[in-house]
Design an enzyme around this catalytic site. Structure first.
Site, PDB file in Angstrom:
ATOM      1  N   ASP A  76       5.040  -4.742   5.774  1.00  0.00           N
ATOM      2  CA  ASP A  76       5.231  -6.117   6.228  1.00  0.00           C
ATOM      3  C   ASP A  76       5.306  -7.148   5.081  1.00  0.00           C
ATOM      4  O   ASP A  76       6.260  -7.932   5.008  1.00  0.00           O
ATOM      5  CB  ASP A  76       4.079  -6.453   7.184  1.00  0.00           C
ATOM      6  CG  ASP A  76       4.265  -7.798   7.834  1.00  0.00           C
ATOM      7  OD1 ASP A  76       5.376  -8.034   8.333  1.00  0.00           O
ATOM      8  OD2 ASP A  76       3.319  -8.598   7.822  1.00  0.00           O
ATOM      9  N   GLY A 122       0.848  -1.205   0.000  1.00  0.00           N
ATOM     10  CA  GLY A 122       0.000   0.000   0.000  1.00  0.00           C
ATOM     11  C   GLY A 122       0.879   1.248   0.000  1.00  0.00           C
ATOM     12  O   GLY A 122       1.899   1.282   0.671  1.00  0.00           O
ATOM     13  N   THR A 130       4.813   2.519   6.091  1.00  0.00           N
ATOM     14  CA  THR A 130       3.398   2.143   6.198  1.00  0.00           C
ATOM     15  C   THR A 130       2.695   3.131   7.121  1.00  0.00           C
ATOM     16  O   THR A 130       3.267   3.548   8.132  1.00  0.00           O
ATOM     17  CB  THR A 130       3.162   0.715   6.754  1.00  0.00           C
ATOM     18  OG1 THR A 130       1.785   0.602   7.146  1.00  0.00           O
ATOM     19  CG2 THR A 130       4.014   0.372   7.961  1.00  0.00           C
ATOM     20  N   GLY A 158      -5.329   0.983   9.927  1.00  0.00           N
ATOM     21  CA  GLY A 158      -4.338   0.443  10.849  1.00  0.00           C
ATOM     22  C   GLY A 158      -4.222  -1.063  10.746  1.00  0.00           C
ATOM     23  O   GLY A 158      -3.450  -1.686  11.470  1.00  0.00           O
ATOM     24  N   ARG A 159      -5.060  -1.645   9.878  1.00  0.00           N
ATOM     25  CA  ARG A 159      -5.095  -3.098   9.678  1.00  0.00           C
ATOM     26  C   ARG A 159      -5.265  -3.838  11.007  1.00  0.00           C
ATOM     27  O   ARG A 159      -6.309  -3.674  11.625  1.00  0.00           O
ATOM     28  CB  ARG A 159      -3.832  -3.568   8.948  1.00  0.00           C
ATOM     29  CG  ARG A 159      -4.071  -4.836   8.139  1.00  0.00           C
ATOM     30  CD  ARG A 159      -2.806  -5.298   7.483  1.00  0.00           C
ATOM     31  NE  ARG A 159      -2.467  -4.518   6.314  1.00  0.00           N
ATOM     32  CZ  ARG A 159      -2.907  -4.785   5.086  1.00  0.00           C
ATOM     33  NH1 ARG A 159      -3.679  -5.810   4.868  1.00  0.00           N
ATOM     34  NH2 ARG A 159      -2.549  -4.038   4.060  1.00  0.00           N
ATOM     35  N   ARG A 183       0.656  -4.963  -4.806  1.00  0.00           N
ATOM     36  CA  ARG A 183       0.856  -5.958  -3.752  1.00  0.00           C
ATOM     37  C   ARG A 183       1.377  -7.274  -4.342  1.00  0.00           C
ATOM     38  O   ARG A 183       1.268  -8.325  -3.716  1.00  0.00           O
ATOM     39  CB  ARG A 183      -0.437  -6.175  -2.975  1.00  0.00           C
ATOM     40  CG  ARG A 183      -0.886  -4.928  -2.198  1.00  0.00           C
ATOM     41  CD  ARG A 183      -1.825  -5.296  -1.069  1.00  0.00           C
ATOM     42  NE  ARG A 183      -2.526  -4.143  -0.521  1.00  0.00           N
ATOM     43  CZ  ARG A 183      -2.069  -3.392   0.460  1.00  0.00           C
ATOM     44  NH1 ARG A 183      -0.906  -3.628   0.997  1.00  0.00           N
ATOM     45  NH2 ARG A 183      -2.794  -2.372   0.911  1.00  0.00           N
ATOM     46  N   ASP A 220       3.154  -0.612  11.947  1.00  0.00           N
ATOM     47  CA  ASP A 220       3.125  -1.925  12.606  1.00  0.00           C
ATOM     48  C   ASP A 220       4.365  -2.780  12.333  1.00  0.00           C
ATOM     49  O   ASP A 220       4.343  -3.988  12.549  1.00  0.00           O
ATOM     50  CB  ASP A 220       1.857  -2.696  12.170  1.00  0.00           C
ATOM     51  CG  ASP A 220       1.798  -2.912  10.664  1.00  0.00           C
ATOM     52  OD1 ASP A 220       2.695  -2.431   9.947  1.00  0.00           O
ATOM     53  OD2 ASP A 220       0.851  -3.565  10.200  1.00  0.00           O
ATOM     54  N   ASP A 237       0.396   2.289   8.911  1.00  0.00           N
ATOM     55  CA  ASP A 237      -0.054   1.508  10.074  1.00  0.00           C
ATOM     56  C   ASP A 237       0.946   1.521  11.231  1.00  0.00           C
ATOM     57  O   ASP A 237       0.580   1.217  12.366  1.00  0.00           O
ATOM     58  CB  ASP A 237      -0.307   0.046   9.671  1.00  0.00           C
ATOM     59  CG  ASP A 237      -1.332  -0.085   8.562  1.00  0.00           C
ATOM     60  OD1 ASP A 237      -2.181   0.818   8.448  1.00  0.00           O
ATOM     61  OD2 ASP A 237      -1.274  -1.078   7.808  1.00  0.00           O
ATOM     62  N   GLU A 246      -9.885  -0.001  12.403  1.00  0.00           N
ATOM     63  CA  GLU A 246     -10.636  -0.890  11.504  1.00  0.00           C
ATOM     64  C   GLU A 246     -10.587  -2.364  11.936  1.00  0.00           C
ATOM     65  O   GLU A 246     -11.488  -3.125  11.637  1.00  0.00           O
ATOM     66  CB  GLU A 246     -10.138  -0.759  10.063  1.00  0.00           C
ATOM     67  CG  GLU A 246      -8.678  -1.134   9.887  1.00  0.00           C
ATOM     68  CD  GLU A 246      -8.219  -1.057   8.443  1.00  0.00           C
ATOM     69  OE1 GLU A 246      -9.048  -1.029   7.534  1.00  0.00           O
ATOM     70  OE2 GLU A 246      -6.986  -1.018   8.232  1.00  0.00           O
TER      71      GLU A 246
HETATM   72  O1  F6P Z   1      -1.433  -1.140   5.167  1.00  0.00           O
HETATM   73  C1  F6P Z   1      -1.972   0.092   4.830  1.00  0.00           C
HETATM   74  C2  F6P Z   1      -3.461   0.012   4.699  1.00  0.00           C
HETATM   75  O2  F6P Z   1      -3.957   1.291   4.348  1.00  0.00           O
HETATM   76  C3  F6P Z   1      -4.203  -0.528   5.922  1.00  0.00           C
HETATM   77  O3  F6P Z   1      -4.352   0.437   6.933  1.00  0.00           O
HETATM   78  C4  F6P Z   1      -5.499  -0.977   5.307  1.00  0.00           C
HETATM   79  O4  F6P Z   1      -6.083  -1.996   6.067  1.00  0.00           O
HETATM   80  C5  F6P Z   1      -5.079  -1.477   3.951  1.00  0.00           C
HETATM   81  O5  F6P Z   1      -3.825  -0.889   3.675  1.00  0.00           O
HETATM   82  C6  F6P Z   1      -6.043  -1.160   2.841  1.00  0.00           C
HETATM   83  O6  F6P Z   1      -5.583  -1.786   1.692  1.00  0.00           O
HETATM   84  P1  F6P Z   1      -6.100  -1.468   0.229  1.00  0.00           P
HETATM   85  O7  F6P Z   1      -5.600  -0.109  -0.155  1.00  0.00           O
HETATM   86  O8  F6P Z   1      -5.513  -2.544  -0.596  1.00  0.00           O
HETATM   87  O9  F6P Z   1      -7.599  -1.493   0.308  1.00  0.00           O
END
Ligand code: F6P
Length: 334
Positions: free
Chosen positions: A106, A14, A129, A174-175, A75, A133, A131, A226
Site C-alpha cells: 500500500d 515490508g 504483501t 495482517g496490520r 520503507r 490488503d 497482508d 494483530e
Molecule cells: O505489511 C506487512 C507487515 O508484516 C504487517 O503485517 C505488519 O504489521 C508490519 O508489516 C510489520 O512491519 P515491520 O516489519 O516494519 O515491523
C-alpha cells in the site's frame, strides 16, 4: 514508437516471500526482449540515491526459492518530499530508464501512483504483501506463504494445547485487516478468531469458551489478528491486545492461557509454490505492460487470470477481509 531498451526494478515496503521470483521473472522476460534491467537497492532509497546494479541472468540465477528480496527493501517513501520526487525523476532520466517496475504494498504503491500522476513517470506496479490488503487484485503474493506458516504453527500449538488443557492464543500479522487470521484460522480449525473488521466483546469470547468446556472440550485455540478489535480496544492502547486478552480470559474463566506471537516468522523463508507462480506471472505481465507502454497500471489477479488495473484503483483504500469467509469461520466458533 521508440523501443524500450532499459528498465529498472525495485522492491519497497515490508518484504515478503515471492519477491525474488518476481524480480527473476522480470529480468528473464526483459532479457528475452533484449532489454537491460537495473535493480535498485532498498526500494525508493536506491532510486533516490542512484544505488543500483545491472541484473543479468547470472545475478538472478538460483533466487526463485529464496525468501526476502536480494535487492533489499525499505520503507523510504517519497510522498510529500518534493526533493525526493524530483531526484527520482532526474535519476530515471540520467540513467535513461524507459520504465521502472515498482514492487510494493500500500505505502509504496501510493507513492508510485502520485509519481505517475504528478511527475508523469513511466511506472508499472507489482502488488506484494503478506497482508493481502491491496485493492484491485484478488490476491497478493506473500499471503499464501504467510497463511501456510501460520496454519502450521496453529497445528503445532493444537497438540500442546490438548496435552496441557490450555487456552492457546496465537497472534498473527495482517496490520489493519484480518485476512491472515481468517484464512489460517479456518485452515487450522480455530475455536475463535478476532479480526479488525469485526468488533467482539470479551463477554462473547468467555461465553463461547465456557460452552466449549461444557461440551467436554478441555482446550481452545484462539487466533488473533494483530489489529483486532476487542471491546473497541485497538492495538497500541493496551500494548499487545493478545496479552491483554489472555490475562482477561484466565481471570474470567480460570482456564490456564498461553500466548504465541508469530511475528516475522510469517514473512521469512521460502515462498510456497502458489506464491512463486503468482510472482512469476506478475513479473512477466509487468514486463509486457512496460513493452506496451501501459504505464500507471498494476498487475493483478482476477479469478485465475492475470490482468492489469489502473493504479488509482489499488491505492488509497484497504481491501478488508471478506466477511462471507469470516462467517464460514464462525460456524466453528465455540
Ligand atoms: O505489511 C506487512 C507487515 O508484516 C504487517 O503485517 C505488519 O504489521 C508490519 O508489516 C510489520 O512491519 P515491520 O516489519 O516494519 O515491523
Amino acid at each position: 514508437m521508440n523501443r524500450i531498451k532499459k528498465i529498472g526494478i525495485m522492491t519497497g515496503g515490508g518484504d515478503c516471500p515471492g519477491l525474488n521470483a518476481a524480480i527473476r521473472a522480470v529480468v528473464r522476460s526483459a532479457y528475452n526482449q533484449h532489454i537491460e534491467v537495473l535493480g535498485f537497492r532498498f526500494g525508493w532509497k536506491g532510486v533516490i540515491e542512484k544505488d543500483y546494479e545491472t541484473l543479468d541472468l547470472s545475478v538472478v540465477s538460483g533466487i526463485l526459492p529464496r525468501g526476502g528480496t536480494f535487492l533489499g527493501s525499505s520503507r523510504t517513501n517519497p510522498l510529500g518530499n518534493k526533493k525526493w520526487s524530483s531526484q527520482i525523476k532526474e535519476n530515471m532520466a540520467k540513467l535513461e530508464l524507459d520504465a521502472l517496475i515498482v514492487t510494493g504494498g500500500d505505502g509504496t504503491l501510493r507513492a508510485t501512483f502520485e509519481l505517475y500522476e504528478k511527475e508523469k513517470l513511466p511506472l508499472v506496479a507489482i502488488p506484494k504483501t503478506i497482508d493481502n490488503d491491496l485493492m484491485g487484485t484478488d490476491q497478493t503474493f506473500g499471503f499464501d506463504t504467510a497463511v501456510s506458516i501460520a496454519t502450521e504453527a496453529i497445528d503445532r500449538i493444537h497438540t500442546t494445547a490438548e496435552s496441557h488443557q490450555r487456552v492457546m492464543i496465537i497472534e498473527v500479522m495482517g496490520r489493519d485487516t484480518g485476512w491472515i487470521a481468517t484464512y489460517a484460522g479456518i485452515a487450522g480449525g480455530a475455536d475463535f478468531i478476532l479480526i479488525p473488521e469485526v468488533k467482539i466483546t470479551l463477554k462473547e469470547i468467555v461465553e463461547k469458551l465456557k460452552e466449549r468446556h461444557k461440551r467436554g472440550k478441555t482446550f481452545s485455540i484462539i487466533v488473533v489478528a494483530e489489529g483486532a478489535n476487542l471491546d473497541g480496544i485497538v492495538k497500541g492502547e493496551k500494548g499487545s491486545i493478545t496479552k491483554f486478552l489472555a490475562e482477561k480470559i484466565e481471570k474470567e474463566t480460570g482456564y490456564e492461557t498461553r500466548v504465541t506471537i508469530l511475528g516475522h516468522v510469517q514473512r521469512g523463508g521460502t515462498p510456497t509454490p502458489f506464491d512463486r507462480i503468482l510472482a512469476t506471472r506478475f513479473g512477466i505481465y509487468a514486463t509486457q505492460l512496460v513493452l506496451g507502454k501501459k504505464f500507471g497500471q498494476m498487475v493483478a489477479l482476477h479469478g485465475t487470470d492475470i490482468v492489469s488495473v489502473p493504479l488509482k484503483e489499488a491505492v488509497g483504500k484497504l481491501k478488508k477481509c471478506d466477511l462471507n469467509l469470516y462467517d464460514i469461520a464462525k460456524t466453528f466458533f465455540g
